[in-house]
Enzyme design. Structure first.
Site, PDB file in Angstrom:
ATOM      1  N   GLU A  88      43.437  49.396  49.885  1.00 20.48           N
ATOM      2  CA  GLU A  88      42.964  48.205  48.714  1.00 20.48           C
ATOM      3  C   GLU A  88      40.776  49.593  49.487  1.00 20.48           C
ATOM      4  O   GLU A  88      41.010  49.778  48.013  1.00 20.48           O
ATOM      5  CB  GLU A  88      42.613  47.018  49.011  1.00 20.48           C
ATOM      6  CG  GLU A  88      41.520  46.374  47.926  1.00 20.48           C
ATOM      7  CD  GLU A  88      41.691  44.874  47.365  1.00 20.48           C
ATOM      8  OE1 GLU A  88      42.810  44.388  47.021  1.00 20.48           O
ATOM      9  OE2 GLU A  88      40.513  44.941  47.382  1.00 20.48           O
ATOM     10  N   ARG A 116      44.070  46.966  40.566  1.00 18.51           N
ATOM     11  CA  ARG A 116      42.829  47.825  41.707  1.00 18.51           C
ATOM     12  C   ARG A 116      42.957  48.205  42.093  1.00 18.51           C
ATOM     13  O   ARG A 116      42.726  48.967  42.976  1.00 18.51           O
ATOM     14  CB  ARG A 116      42.848  46.637  43.444  1.00 18.51           C
ATOM     15  CG  ARG A 116      43.540  45.334  43.613  1.00 18.51           C
ATOM     16  CD  ARG A 116      41.886  44.695  43.238  1.00 18.51           C
ATOM     17  NE  ARG A 116      42.138  42.953  43.870  1.00 18.51           N
ATOM     18  CZ  ARG A 116      42.403  42.293  42.607  1.00 18.51           C
ATOM     19  NH1 ARG A 116      42.026  42.883  41.357  1.00 18.51           N
ATOM     20  NH2 ARG A 116      43.002  41.424  43.238  1.00 18.51           N
ATOM     21  N   SER A 146      39.839  42.048  51.518  1.00 19.95           N
ATOM     22  CA  SER A 146      41.384  42.600  51.741  1.00 19.95           C
ATOM     23  C   SER A 146      41.521  43.538  52.063  1.00 19.95           C
ATOM     24  O   SER A 146      41.236  44.493  51.363  1.00 19.95           O
ATOM     25  CB  SER A 146      42.402  42.069  50.034  1.00 19.95           C
ATOM     26  OG  SER A 146      42.172  40.760  49.536  1.00 19.95           O
TER      27      SER A 146
HETATM   28  P1  FAD Z   1      31.000  50.244  47.554  1.00 21.80           P
HETATM   29  O1  FAD Z   1      31.697  49.780  49.101  1.00 21.80           O
HETATM   30  O2  FAD Z   1      29.782  50.575  47.871  1.00 21.80           O
HETATM   31  O3  FAD Z   1      32.017  51.648  47.289  1.00 21.80           O
HETATM   32  C1  FAD Z   1      32.890  51.772  47.241  1.00 21.80           C
HETATM   33  C2  FAD Z   1      33.644  52.319  46.235  1.00 21.80           C
HETATM   34  O4  FAD Z   1      33.012  52.795  45.295  1.00 21.80           O
HETATM   35  C3  FAD Z   1      33.049  53.380  47.176  1.00 21.80           C
HETATM   36  O5  FAD Z   1      34.333  55.161  46.416  1.00 21.80           O
HETATM   37  C4  FAD Z   1      32.096  54.488  46.379  1.00 21.80           C
HETATM   38  O6  FAD Z   1      31.816  55.844  46.286  1.00 21.80           O
HETATM   39  C5  FAD Z   1      32.433  53.707  44.882  1.00 21.80           C
HETATM   40  N1  FAD Z   1      31.241  53.644  44.368  1.00 21.80           N
HETATM   41  C6  FAD Z   1      30.261  52.738  44.562  1.00 21.80           C
HETATM   42  N2  FAD Z   1      29.664  52.447  43.548  1.00 21.80           N
HETATM   43  C7  FAD Z   1      29.255  53.293  42.838  1.00 21.80           C
HETATM   44  C8  FAD Z   1      29.459  53.893  41.313  1.00 21.80           C
HETATM   45  N3  FAD Z   1      28.037  53.426  40.977  1.00 21.80           N
HETATM   46  N4  FAD Z   1      30.032  55.025  41.013  1.00 21.80           N
HETATM   47  C9  FAD Z   1      30.762  55.462  41.426  1.00 21.80           C
HETATM   48  N5  FAD Z   1      31.703  54.938  42.517  1.00 21.80           N
HETATM   49  C10 FAD Z   1      30.489  54.239  43.005  1.00 21.80           C
HETATM   50  N6  FAD Z   1      37.075  42.738  44.771  1.00 21.80           N
HETATM   51  C11 FAD Z   1      37.973  42.196  44.425  1.00 21.80           C
HETATM   52  O7  FAD Z   1      38.310  42.868  43.596  1.00 21.80           O
HETATM   53  N7  FAD Z   1      38.101  40.925  44.322  1.00 21.80           N
HETATM   54  C12 FAD Z   1      37.612  39.822  45.411  1.00 21.80           C
HETATM   55  O8  FAD Z   1      37.744  38.952  45.501  1.00 21.80           O
HETATM   56  C13 FAD Z   1      37.239  41.307  46.312  1.00 21.80           C
HETATM   57  N8  FAD Z   1      36.651  39.715  47.243  1.00 21.80           N
HETATM   58  C14 FAD Z   1      35.733  40.476  48.254  1.00 21.80           C
HETATM   59  C15 FAD Z   1      35.158  39.861  49.745  1.00 21.80           C
HETATM   60  C16 FAD Z   1      34.883  39.820  50.615  1.00 21.80           C
HETATM   61  C17 FAD Z   1      34.572  38.954  51.334  1.00 21.80           C
HETATM   62  C18 FAD Z   1      34.228  41.310  50.719  1.00 21.80           C
HETATM   63  C19 FAD Z   1      33.311  42.317  52.055  1.00 21.80           C
HETATM   64  C20 FAD Z   1      35.075  42.129  49.605  1.00 21.80           C
HETATM   65  C21 FAD Z   1      35.837  41.665  48.561  1.00 21.80           C
HETATM   66  N9  FAD Z   1      36.182  42.605  47.719  1.00 21.80           N
HETATM   67  C22 FAD Z   1      36.566  41.513  46.134  1.00 21.80           C
HETATM   68  C23 FAD Z   1      35.786  44.251  47.609  1.00 21.80           C
HETATM   69  C24 FAD Z   1      34.610  44.934  47.019  1.00 21.80           C
HETATM   70  O9  FAD Z   1      33.672  43.652  47.371  1.00 21.80           O
HETATM   71  C25 FAD Z   1      34.775  45.494  46.077  1.00 21.80           C
HETATM   72  O10 FAD Z   1      35.460  46.011  45.713  1.00 21.80           O
HETATM   73  C26 FAD Z   1      33.138  45.558  45.309  1.00 21.80           C
HETATM   74  O11 FAD Z   1      33.456  45.664  43.993  1.00 21.80           O
HETATM   75  C27 FAD Z   1      32.680  46.587  45.991  1.00 21.80           C
HETATM   76  O12 FAD Z   1      31.558  47.474  45.741  1.00 21.80           O
HETATM   77  P2  FAD Z   1      30.442  47.679  46.311  1.00 21.80           P
HETATM   78  O13 FAD Z   1      29.411  47.989  45.278  1.00 21.80           O
HETATM   79  O14 FAD Z   1      30.312  47.136  47.761  1.00 21.80           O
HETATM   80  O15 FAD Z   1      31.420  49.466  47.032  1.00 21.80           O
HETATM   81  P1  NAP Z   2      45.659  33.079  47.659  1.00 23.57           P
HETATM   82  O1  NAP Z   2      45.915  32.089  46.807  1.00 23.57           O
HETATM   83  O2  NAP Z   2      45.722  32.639  49.332  1.00 23.57           O
HETATM   84  O3  NAP Z   2      46.897  33.998  46.778  1.00 23.57           O
HETATM   85  C1  NAP Z   2      47.720  35.325  48.083  1.00 23.57           C
HETATM   86  C2  NAP Z   2      47.910  36.428  47.014  1.00 23.57           C
HETATM   87  O4  NAP Z   2      48.781  35.623  45.965  1.00 23.57           O
HETATM   88  C3  NAP Z   2      46.401  35.793  46.036  1.00 23.57           C
HETATM   89  O5  NAP Z   2      46.338  37.258  46.498  1.00 23.57           O
HETATM   90  C4  NAP Z   2      47.334  36.734  44.671  1.00 23.57           C
HETATM   91  O6  NAP Z   2      47.312  37.756  44.394  1.00 23.57           O
HETATM   92  C5  NAP Z   2      48.699  35.740  44.433  1.00 23.57           C
HETATM   93  N1  NAP Z   2      48.487  34.910  43.836  1.00 23.57           N
HETATM   94  C6  NAP Z   2      48.613  33.919  44.002  1.00 23.57           C
HETATM   95  N2  NAP Z   2      48.295  32.778  42.776  1.00 23.57           N
HETATM   96  C7  NAP Z   2      49.036  33.217  41.728  1.00 23.57           C
HETATM   97  C8  NAP Z   2      49.242  33.198  40.648  1.00 23.57           C
HETATM   98  N3  NAP Z   2      48.836  31.954  40.047  1.00 23.57           N
HETATM   99  N4  NAP Z   2      49.413  33.885  39.774  1.00 23.57           N
HETATM  100  C9  NAP Z   2      49.392  35.514  40.408  1.00 23.57           C
HETATM  101  N5  NAP Z   2      49.650  35.949  41.274  1.00 23.57           N
HETATM  102  C10 NAP Z   2      48.971  34.597  42.730  1.00 23.57           C
HETATM  103  O7  NAP Z   2      44.522  34.590  47.278  1.00 23.57           O
HETATM  104  P2  NAP Z   2      42.998  34.466  48.666  1.00 23.57           P
HETATM  105  O8  NAP Z   2      43.172  35.633  49.676  1.00 23.57           O
HETATM  106  O9  NAP Z   2      42.678  33.094  48.408  1.00 23.57           O
HETATM  107  O10 NAP Z   2      42.526  35.554  47.143  1.00 23.57           O
HETATM  108  C11 NAP Z   2      42.395  34.451  46.079  1.00 23.57           C
HETATM  109  C12 NAP Z   2      41.562  35.590  44.779  1.00 23.57           C
HETATM  110  O11 NAP Z   2      40.584  36.082  45.642  1.00 23.57           O
HETATM  111  C13 NAP Z   2      43.001  36.793  45.251  1.00 23.57           C
HETATM  112  O12 NAP Z   2      42.639  36.457  43.261  1.00 23.57           O
HETATM  113  C14 NAP Z   2      42.644  37.580  45.707  1.00 23.57           C
HETATM  114  O13 NAP Z   2      42.956  38.768  45.059  1.00 23.57           O
HETATM  115  C15 NAP Z   2      41.184  37.479  45.436  1.00 23.57           C
HETATM  116  N6  NAP Z   2      40.638  38.014  46.784  1.00 23.57           N
HETATM  117  C16 NAP Z   2      40.347  40.038  46.608  1.00 23.57           C
HETATM  118  C17 NAP Z   2      39.573  39.751  47.951  1.00 23.57           C
HETATM  119  C18 NAP Z   2      39.478  41.493  47.843  1.00 23.57           C
HETATM  120  O14 NAP Z   2      38.771  42.138  49.108  1.00 23.57           O
HETATM  121  N7  NAP Z   2      40.306  42.160  47.227  1.00 23.57           N
HETATM  122  C19 NAP Z   2      39.277  39.095  49.379  1.00 23.57           C
HETATM  123  C20 NAP Z   2      39.429  38.450  48.783  1.00 23.57           C
HETATM  124  C21 NAP Z   2      39.718  37.619  47.552  1.00 23.57           C
HETATM  125  P3  NAP Z   2      45.703  38.508  43.971  1.00 23.57           P
HETATM  126  O15 NAP Z   2      45.285  39.227  44.941  1.00 23.57           O
HETATM  127  O16 NAP Z   2      46.740  40.134  42.717  1.00 23.57           O
HETATM  128  O17 NAP Z   2      45.242  37.472  42.778  1.00 23.57           O
END
Ligand code: FAD
Ligand code: NAP
Length: 334
Positions: A330, A159, A234
């Site tokens: 994050e 991340r 998250s």
């Molecule tokens: P923004 O919120 O608009 O921006 C985020 C940051 O990036 C800010 O600092 C902004 O200045 C910068 N930025 C945005 N666009 C650009 C650009 N074009 N160039 C340079 N900088 C830029 N993330 C995960 O990794 N995995 C997930 O599974 C995941 N699940 C999510 C589920 C939900 C319900 C929500 C709400 C969020 C989730 N996220 C997840 C987080 C988010 O969706 C990601 O980080 C996504 O990439 C953000 O995109 P955005 O365009 O909305 O960014």
């Molecule tokens: P989950 O399945 O309940 O598991 C909890 C955490 O354990 C996950 O976040 C994942 O870490 C880790 N995990 C689970 N299974 C794993 C495996 N087989 N090997 C290694 N790590 C494992 O998680 P969840 O919240 O429902 O999310 C599912 C996936 O979607 C995850 O990868 C999570 O990162 C992603 N997600 C991200 C966001 C966001 O905003 N960043 C929001 C929702 C979901 P990792 O996160 O490192 O994968």
């Protein structure tokens, strides 16, 4: 350039904050024009799904609307796909799945733009953007210069990337090129929920489309839809702790979920730590910890960014007190 614009429609937590100036751009030329007129500081915004505004933005917010998806190179078993930074990430995944291109199906239903995807190296269900990433194009905000970044130059981590570190706030990512498989897909069903859901769907030999559908089903059942309940996914990263810290937890909680990493550290789900501290489903004023996933903070209606940030700090403090682990946000908190 429009003065004094509400950012509430542009952030998925749904909090009120105002931008002193706001503009959208749909091409590199429009971005350069906007940069010449912009009052600093400049914030590039995509879908606003990974940012929490706790105060107004004193300068210019520029919203990326650069579109376009095209196959730019073809190889025997893969293609390179270039997408505009303002494209919706999930729409790109759906486009790839429709062509039977593999590699990003596990990243289905992640909100936000293509241009933000490299910023935190988006990841889910065992796949990260870096696994398919070739390069990106970005415009330097200070000069308008267009530059290409390779995968090595982006310094992707968990991340994390150079755009969250040394180069934070310096670039606007205008396009991203990914390498996707056209056959012989390397599908990843290592996360338990994905394998279980494919079995429930009666799928024994999955395609990228099956995996995408499974991931969509899991996410729809487990995560709040920002259209109905404000959130930014998250809130914290999953901590990666040293062996001795993990041993300490294991002695107290023998069934604690944990995932050993190649570097010898142990990943402990932040959601589980937060749940053990009693936060899951708890509401404090207009914000709360989501009832199905404690890692997600939600807006119950009318929340302010400060309220959400205060809750995040209280949660982090109790995890630090109970487990000795410092949770790292994050989400980008402004
Ligand atoms: P923004 O919120 O608009 O921006 C985020 C940051 O990036 C800010 O600092 C902004 O200045 C910068 N930025 C945005 N666009 C650009 C650009 N074009 N160039 C340079 N900088 C830029 N993330 C995960 O990794 N995995 C997930 O599974 C995941 N699940 C999510 C589920 C939900 C319900 C929500 C709400 C969020 C989730 N996220 C997840 C987080 C988010 O969706 C990601 O980080 C996504 O990439 C953000 O995109 P955005 O365009 O909305 O960014
Ligand atoms: P989950 O399945 O309940 O598991 C909890 C955490 O354990 C996950 O976040 C994942 O870490 C880790 N995990 C689970 N299974 C794993 C495996 N087989 N090997 C290694 N790590 C494992 O998680 P969840 O919240 O429902 O999310 C599912 C996936 O979607 C995850 O990868 C999570 O990162 C992603 N997600 C991200 C966001 C966001 O905003 N960043 C929001 C929702 C979901 P990792 O996160 O490192 O994968």
């Amino acid at each position: 350039m429009t003065p004094d614009v509400s950012l509430r429609p542009y952030n998925t937590f749904g909090v009120e904050a105002r931008a002193a100036y706001f503009a959208e751009f749909a091409s590199v030329a429009e971005l350069r024009t906007a940069l010449r007129q912009a009052v600093p500081p400049v914030l590039v915004l995509g879908g606003g799904s990974n940012i929490l505004f706790t105060r107004d933005w004193p300068g210019t917010v520029l919203r990326n609307r650069i579109c376009g998806i095209e196959v730019v190179r073809r190889f025997p078993h893969r293609v390179w796909v270039r997408a505009g930074g303002g494209e919706d990430w999930h729409e790109l995944v759906m486009w790839a799945v429709r062509q039977n291109f593999g590699g990003i199906e596990n990243l289905s239903l992640i909100p936000g733009s293509v241009g933000a995807a490299p910023v935190q190296n988006i990841g889910a269900y065992g796949v990260e953007l870096k696994d398919v990433f070739i390069s990106l194009e970005a415009v330097e905000l200070a000069t308008g210069r267009l530059r290409r970044f390779t995968r090595q130059e982006c310094r992707f981590g968990y991340r994390d990337s150079i755009f969250k570190q040394q180069e934070k706030g310096r670039w606007c990512i205008t396009a991203v090129t990914l390498s996707l498989t056209t056959d012989r897909h390397r599908l990843n069903t290592s996360y338990g929920d994905v394998a279980r859901t494919l079995a429930d769907m009666g799928v024994g030999n999955p395609t990228p489309a099956h995996i995408s559908e499974a991931v969509v089903r899991i996410r729809q059942a487990k995560l709040p839809d920002p259209a109905h309940m404000g959130n930014c996914g998250s809130f914290f990263k999953n901590p990666e702790v040293r062996q001795e810290v993990w041993e300490n937890i294991r002695q107290r909680y023998p069934n604690a979920p944990h995932y050993p990493l190649p570097n010898g550290h142990i990943k402990v789900p932040a959601g589980w730590l937060i749940e053990q501290c009693g936060w899951k489903g708890r509401r404090v004023g207009n914000v709360g910890c989501y009832e199905k996933q404690a890692l997600v903070l939600v807006n119950h209606g009318g929340a302010t960014g400060q309220e959400a940030h205060a809750l995040a700090q209280a949660i982090a403090a109790s995890v630090a007190a109970q487990f000795g682990i410092a949770l790292e946000p994050e989400v980008n908190v402004w």
